[in-house]
Design a protein around this motif. Structure first.
Motif, PDB file in Angstrom:
ATOM      1  N   PRO A  58      29.355 -21.800   4.674  1.00 28.19           N
ATOM      2  CA  PRO A  58      28.107 -22.083   5.404  1.00 28.19           C
ATOM      3  C   PRO A  58      28.310 -23.018   6.592  1.00 28.19           C
ATOM      4  O   PRO A  58      27.647 -22.864   7.621  1.00 28.19           O
ATOM      5  CB  PRO A  58      27.206 -22.719   4.339  1.00 28.19           C
ATOM      6  CG  PRO A  58      27.691 -22.128   3.053  1.00 28.19           C
ATOM      7  CD  PRO A  58      29.200 -22.041   3.234  1.00 28.19           C
ATOM      8  N   ASP A  59      29.228 -23.957   6.484  1.00 31.78           N
ATOM      9  CA  ASP A  59      29.490 -24.857   7.610  1.00 31.78           C
ATOM     10  C   ASP A  59      30.031 -24.077   8.811  1.00 31.78           C
ATOM     11  O   ASP A  59      29.627 -24.325   9.953  1.00 31.78           O
ATOM     12  CB  ASP A  59      30.494 -25.948   7.205  1.00 31.78           C
ATOM     13  CG  ASP A  59      29.932 -26.892   6.147  1.00 31.78           C
ATOM     14  OD1 ASP A  59      28.687 -26.970   6.011  1.00 31.78           O
ATOM     15  OD2 ASP A  59      30.742 -27.535   5.454  1.00 31.78           O
ATOM     16  N   ILE A  60      30.916 -23.128   8.534  1.00 28.56           N
ATOM     17  CA  ILE A  60      31.450 -22.286   9.608  1.00 28.56           C
ATOM     18  C   ILE A  60      30.345 -21.427  10.193  1.00 28.56           C
ATOM     19  O   ILE A  60      30.233 -21.273  11.419  1.00 28.56           O
ATOM     20  CB  ILE A  60      32.616 -21.420   9.095  1.00 28.56           C
ATOM     21  CG1 ILE A  60      33.783 -22.309   8.640  1.00 28.56           C
ATOM     22  CG2 ILE A  60      33.083 -20.448  10.177  1.00 28.56           C
ATOM     23  CD1 ILE A  60      34.877 -21.549   7.900  1.00 28.56           C
ATOM     24  N   LEU A  61      29.521 -20.865   9.328  1.00 27.50           N
ATOM     25  CA  LEU A  61      28.417 -20.020   9.797  1.00 27.50           C
ATOM     26  C   LEU A  61      27.451 -20.792  10.694  1.00 27.50           C
ATOM     27  O   LEU A  61      26.982 -20.273  11.706  1.00 27.50           O
ATOM     28  CB  LEU A  61      27.668 -19.412   8.610  1.00 27.50           C
ATOM     29  CG  LEU A  61      28.453 -18.345   7.849  1.00 27.50           C
ATOM     30  CD1 LEU A  61      27.762 -18.028   6.521  1.00 27.50           C
ATOM     31  CD2 LEU A  61      28.587 -17.088   8.700  1.00 27.50           C
ATOM     32  N   PHE A  62      27.154 -22.034  10.331  1.00 28.54           N
ATOM     33  CA  PHE A  62      26.248 -22.841  11.158  1.00 28.54           C
ATOM     34  C   PHE A  62      26.856 -23.098  12.537  1.00 28.54           C
ATOM     35  O   PHE A  62      26.163 -23.058  13.559  1.00 28.54           O
ATOM     36  CB  PHE A  62      25.907 -24.169  10.473  1.00 28.54           C
ATOM     37  CG  PHE A  62      25.075 -24.004   9.227  1.00 28.54           C
ATOM     38  CD1 PHE A  62      24.058 -23.073   9.156  1.00 28.54           C
ATOM     39  CD2 PHE A  62      25.325 -24.785   8.115  1.00 28.54           C
ATOM     40  CE1 PHE A  62      23.292 -22.922   8.007  1.00 28.54           C
ATOM     41  CE2 PHE A  62      24.569 -24.650   6.948  1.00 28.54           C
ATOM     42  CZ  PHE A  62      23.546 -23.708   6.905  1.00 28.54           C
ATOM     43  N   GLN A  63      28.169 -23.345  12.567  1.00 24.31           N
ATOM     44  CA  GLN A  63      28.834 -23.554  13.851  1.00 24.31           C
ATOM     45  C   GLN A  63      28.863 -22.271  14.670  1.00 24.31           C
ATOM     46  O   GLN A  63      28.671 -22.297  15.891  1.00 24.31           O
ATOM     47  CB  GLN A  63      30.249 -24.092  13.639  1.00 24.31           C
ATOM     48  CG  GLN A  63      30.280 -25.529  13.165  1.00 24.31           C
ATOM     49  CD  GLN A  63      29.552 -26.460  14.112  1.00 24.31           C
ATOM     50  OE1 GLN A  63      29.739 -26.415  15.316  1.00 24.31           O
ATOM     51  NE2 GLN A  63      28.693 -27.303  13.567  1.00 24.31           N
ATOM     52  N   ALA A  64      29.089 -21.139  14.021  1.00 22.77           N
ATOM     53  CA  ALA A  64      29.084 -19.855  14.726  1.00 22.77           C
ATOM     54  C   ALA A  64      27.702 -19.575  15.301  1.00 22.77           C
ATOM     55  O   ALA A  64      27.577 -19.055  16.421  1.00 22.77           O
ATOM     56  CB  ALA A  64      29.517 -18.733  13.784  1.00 22.77           C
ATOM     57  N   SER A  65      26.674 -19.923  14.570  1.00 23.05           N
ATOM     58  CA  SER A  65      25.310 -19.753  15.071  1.00 23.05           C
ATOM     59  C   SER A  65      25.077 -20.625  16.306  1.00 23.05           C
ATOM     60  O   SER A  65      24.436 -20.194  17.269  1.00 23.05           O
ATOM     61  CB  SER A  65      24.314 -20.114  13.971  1.00 23.05           C
ATOM     62  OG  SER A  65      22.996 -20.042  14.453  1.00 23.05           O
TER      63      SER A  65
END
Length: 118
Positions: A65-72
């Motif tokens: 989820p941390d990676i996903l938030f950064q990708a967003s």
């Protein structure tokens, strides 16, 4: 010289209906003010840094989820870049074309917006 200041659609988009050249066959380009140029470059540098940060997160096995938030966040930063560039295009290129009687610029703008909204 004035023709040099006109904006362009990307050459690789020619197949999608975007003109890559002017009527005399020269590539379409857009001269940007130093301020416009620097603003766009700063935005791209920020995106590039964010992407490198995501790569580092993946390499360090960060939580998904941390990676996903950064990708967003990267996606939103690129959207912001596109909105700024589109605004510059409308305020300069499209206005210049309309003032010169090149009303096909409106059709090109519609195609650009439709493609961006896919």
């Amino acid at each position: 010289m004035e023709e040099e200041k006109k904006c362009c659609a990307a050459a690789e988009d020619q197949a999608a209906g975007y003109p890559a050249t002017t009527s005399c066959g020269t590539p379409r380009t857009r001269h940007r003010t130093p301020e416009e140029y620097q603003d766009l470059i700063n935005r791209l540098n920020r995106v590039e840094g964010q992407v490198r940060g995501i790569r580092g997160m993946v390499e360090k096995d960060a939580y998904c989820p941390d990676i996903l938030f950064q990708a967003s966040a990267v996606s939103k930063a690129l959207d912001s870049f596109c909105k700024e560039l589109l605004g510059q295009h409308i305020r300069t290129c499209v206005v210049d074309d309309l003032e010169a009687g090149r009303y096909e610029a409106v059709d090109e703008l519609v195609r650009v917006i439709q493609r961006l909204m896919k």
